[in-house]
Design a protein around this motif. Structure first.
Motif, PDB file in Angstrom:
ATOM      1  N   VAL B  42       0.845  -1.192   0.000  1.00  0.00           N
ATOM      2  CA  VAL B  42       0.000   0.000   0.000  1.00  0.00           C
ATOM      3  C   VAL B  42       0.885   1.248   0.000  1.00  0.00           C
ATOM      4  O   VAL B  42       0.654   2.196  -0.759  1.00  0.00           O
ATOM      5  N   TYR B  45       2.483   1.739  -3.298  1.00  0.00           N
ATOM      6  CA  TYR B  45       1.515   2.302  -4.246  1.00  0.00           C
ATOM      7  C   TYR B  45       1.401   3.812  -4.075  1.00  0.00           C
ATOM      8  O   TYR B  45       1.502   4.573  -5.042  1.00  0.00           O
ATOM      9  N   VAL B  46       1.202   4.238  -2.849  1.00  0.00           N
ATOM     10  CA  VAL B  46       1.025   5.677  -2.608  1.00  0.00           C
ATOM     11  C   VAL B  46       2.280   6.434  -3.026  1.00  0.00           C
ATOM     12  O   VAL B  46       2.216   7.512  -3.620  1.00  0.00           O
ATOM     13  N   VAL B  49       2.454   6.910  -6.793  1.00  0.00           N
ATOM     14  CA  VAL B  49       1.563   7.968  -7.263  1.00  0.00           C
ATOM     15  C   VAL B  49       2.113   9.334  -6.870  1.00  0.00           C
ATOM     16  O   VAL B  49       2.042  10.299  -7.629  1.00  0.00           O
ATOM     17  N   MET B  82      -1.400   8.405 -11.133  1.00  0.00           N
ATOM     18  CA  MET B  82      -2.337   7.413 -10.603  1.00  0.00           C
ATOM     19  C   MET B  82      -2.812   6.492 -11.727  1.00  0.00           C
ATOM     20  O   MET B  82      -2.933   5.274 -11.544  1.00  0.00           O
TER      21      MET B  82
END
Lengths: 145, 471
Positions: B42, B45-46, B49, B82
């Motif tokens: 997670v 991922y952030v 982006v 994103m």
């Protein structure tokens, strides 16, 4: 439950993204500058010292709009605010302004290749159009903003 | 196989959800790798982006264009980042998706798409409302190329969103939709990158150009991996159809064996794979199905597939000898993830029995002594898939089967109706509430059963299910 968590992660990502975007905007613009999209281009308050600038200014302003100069430049808050031209008549001579328009000369030496190529496209403008445009730009002085 | 297809014909089934798989030594399947825990992915991922925004934030800028202007630009970058990462989500990287389960990744993919496009739309709307002159004419013939590219890109993204979220309502056929989804998203991203490069404000500095080129190159490499390298690898390990057996309830069991010398891929009971039948793996026409056979089978791989949509209605006619490619295994919906469970309770509706059969057959082959309970809901007795085999399994397993029919024949003495809270409660004696639960079936069923189990005090950590209707 997992669906809820996954929506939360999505939301978190959006919050982070928008937050960073806001920080970016604030960091590079210490004083807020709001868009004034509705005002028409202001007539420069100071009269030009050169020739009949006011007579050919309307034509110059038309050319400015016609050739999409507003995609990169703003006058009186209308257009792309990154490269405002409001004082341009004060700082540059007509000859320098011409170089600015067509991307030639020493004044534009620092421009990136992409920008220069774009500007050099205006070398194809008819001569009287170029003159009108340059004359218009030379009338822009900071009496307005 | 347990798949729920819509009227427009889409393989809706995805494997069930899961936590991280700890190593379980079995003779057939390799020990699963200890991947990073979910929270790490997670954060990755952030970070992916946020990365371009951090670059922007930390880098120099000639001058600001006004807060709203620069805010809009940053939103555009964030949206594109994103959207770019979306391709990573659907690349089926097992290590990254294992902690979550493939189904939730697709669920997230849909939400992230809406989020990313919302950012891009906000970027555009701020400019349209606040800086209309900078945008210039809409006419593609007179507008600057990069701006037209940006507009077209945004339009394509909106088309992708609508066609995906409303695919079933629009009656778009799954295979065609999927192909267009891939093509349009690549086209939209290429246009967006052209827009960014053309507008060029942030790519003046050479190092920024390097960053953006690297990001774009990585994205292209990812595409090459998904569309070229992965299918090529699959092509090196073909299978062929050795049997197509009709089953109860309009289902078929497809049996595959490796073609050529390679060993069949190892899997854990309850996992699934993407199957391409009779087509080259480069054509991207694969559909996900659960393995229904025993994981201990040294030679064949079986999938039990219900006739529910355009593709599955053709399964019965597939000739023996047809080539097949199997991309897997995927998913973490497996008892192997719970070596310490006291027992298992499997609750299935209709074709949701398929992964359960894999679990039961595997546990029987292994001689697993733990108590097992199956609650199986169907419409009528003659549509109960694997009815006969289920009757025989208690000889090999400590298994209790409770059939629930909502259209029972006269003389039926078993439970009737849907898998309501009353039916579930009646079928679960208290000692069983300590066991690990697997749920598989239509979403209303799994939602309702999950709520019942929670009300009975079963913690969420011991209830595992999978989402259907991903596309």
């Amino acid at each position: 439950m997992r669906e809820h968590l996954s929506r939360m992660v999505c939301l978190l990502t959006l919050v982070v993204a928008v937050g960073l975007a806001y920080l970016f905007a604030v960091r590079h613009n210490p004083l807020p500058v709001a868009p004034t999209g509705e005002a028409p281009p202001a007539r420069p308050a100071a009269a030009p010292t050169e020739d009949a600038g006011t007579m050919i200014s309307p034509r110059g302003a038309d050319l400015f709009a016609q050739h999409n100069c507003t995609s990169c430049h703003a006058i009186a808050g209308r257009g792309n605010p990154r490269y405002p031209l409001d004082d341009t008549g004060e700082y540059w001579t007509e000859e320098e302004l011409r170089h600015w328009v067509v991307g030639t000369g020493e004044v534009t030496a620092h421009l990136s290749d992409v920008v220069r190529r774009r500007k050099q496209g205006y070398l194809n403008l008819p001569e009287e159009d170029l003159q009108a445009l340059v004359a218009y730009l030379s009338t822009l002085r900071s009496g307005g903003q | 196989m347990r798949t729920r297809f819509t009227q427009a014909g889409a393989p809706a089934a995805r494997p069930r959800p899961m936590k991280a798989v700890p190593p379980v030594p079995t003779p057939s399947a390799p020990a699963p790798s200890r991947g990073l825990p979910g929270i790490c992915w997670v954060l990755i991922y952030v970070l992916l982006v946020a990365f371009p925004l951090l670059i922007l934030l930390l880098g120099p800028l000639p001058r600001g264009g006004g807060r709203w202007w620069d805010f809009s630009m940053a939103l555009g970058f964030a949206g594109l980042a994103m959207i770019g990462v979306q391709f990573l989500l659907t690349a089926r990287f097992q290590r990254a998706t294992a902690p979550f389960g493939m189904d939730i990744i697709y669920y997230f993919h849909r939400w992230a798409a809406v989020g990313g496009v919302a950012l891009v739309l906000a970027h555009y709307l701020i400019l349209r409302v606040g800086y209309g002159d900078a945008l210039g004419p809409l006419n593609p013939l007179t507008a600057p190329g990069p701006l037209t590219a940006g507009r077209l890109s945004l339009l394509l993204f909106l088309v992708i969103i609508v066609s995906s979220l409303a695919r079933q309502a629009l009656k778009l056929e799954y295979d065609a939709w999927r192909r267009w989804h891939g093509l349009l998203s690549v086209a939209a991203v290429i246009l967006a990158v052209a827009h960014v490069a053309g507008v060029g404000y942030y790519t003046h500095a050479p190092w920024k150009l390097v960053v953006w080129t690297t990001y774009s190159a990585m994205w292209l490499l990812l595409l090459a991996y998904i569309r070229l390298l992965k299918p090529w690898r699959l092509q090196q390990r073909p299978y062929e159809v050795t049997a197509v057996k009709p089953e109860r309830g309009d289902a078929w069991t497809l049996t595959l064996a490796p073609r050529g010398g390679h060993a069949p891929l190892a899997f854990r009971p309850g996992q699934f794979a993407w199957l391409s039948l009779g087509r080259s793996p480069f054509r991207a026409r694969e559909h996900p199905f659960s393995f229904s056979g025993s994981a201990e089978d040294p030679r064949t791989r079986c999938f039990t597939i219900k006739e529910l949509g355009d593709f599955t209605r053709t399964i019965g006619q597939v000739p023996a000898g047809t080539v097949a490619y199997v991309d897997g295994p995927h998913g973490v919906f497996t008892p192997d993830a719970h070596p310490d469970a006291a027992g298992f309770v499997l609750i299935a509706g209709g074709v949701g029995i398929a992964p359960m059969m894999s679990m039961l057959r595997t546990l029987a082959d292994r001689g697993d002594p733990r108590p097992l309970r199956l609650i199986f809901g169907n419409s009528s007795w003659d549509r109960v898939l694997f009815r006969e085999e289920l009757a025989g399994l208690p000889d090999r397993l400590s298994l209790q089967v409770t059939h629930v029919l909502h259209e029972p024949h006269p003389g039926w003495t078993g439970a009737t109706g849907m898998l309501t809270p009353e039916v579930i409660r009646a079928a679960l004696p208290p000692p069983v509430l300590d066991h690990v639960f697997f749920l598989c079936g239509p979403k209303p069923m799994t939602d309702s059963v999950q709520a019942t189990l929670r009300a009975l005090g079963v913690p969420l950590s011991r209830i595992h299910l999978e989402l259907f209707d991903m596309a």
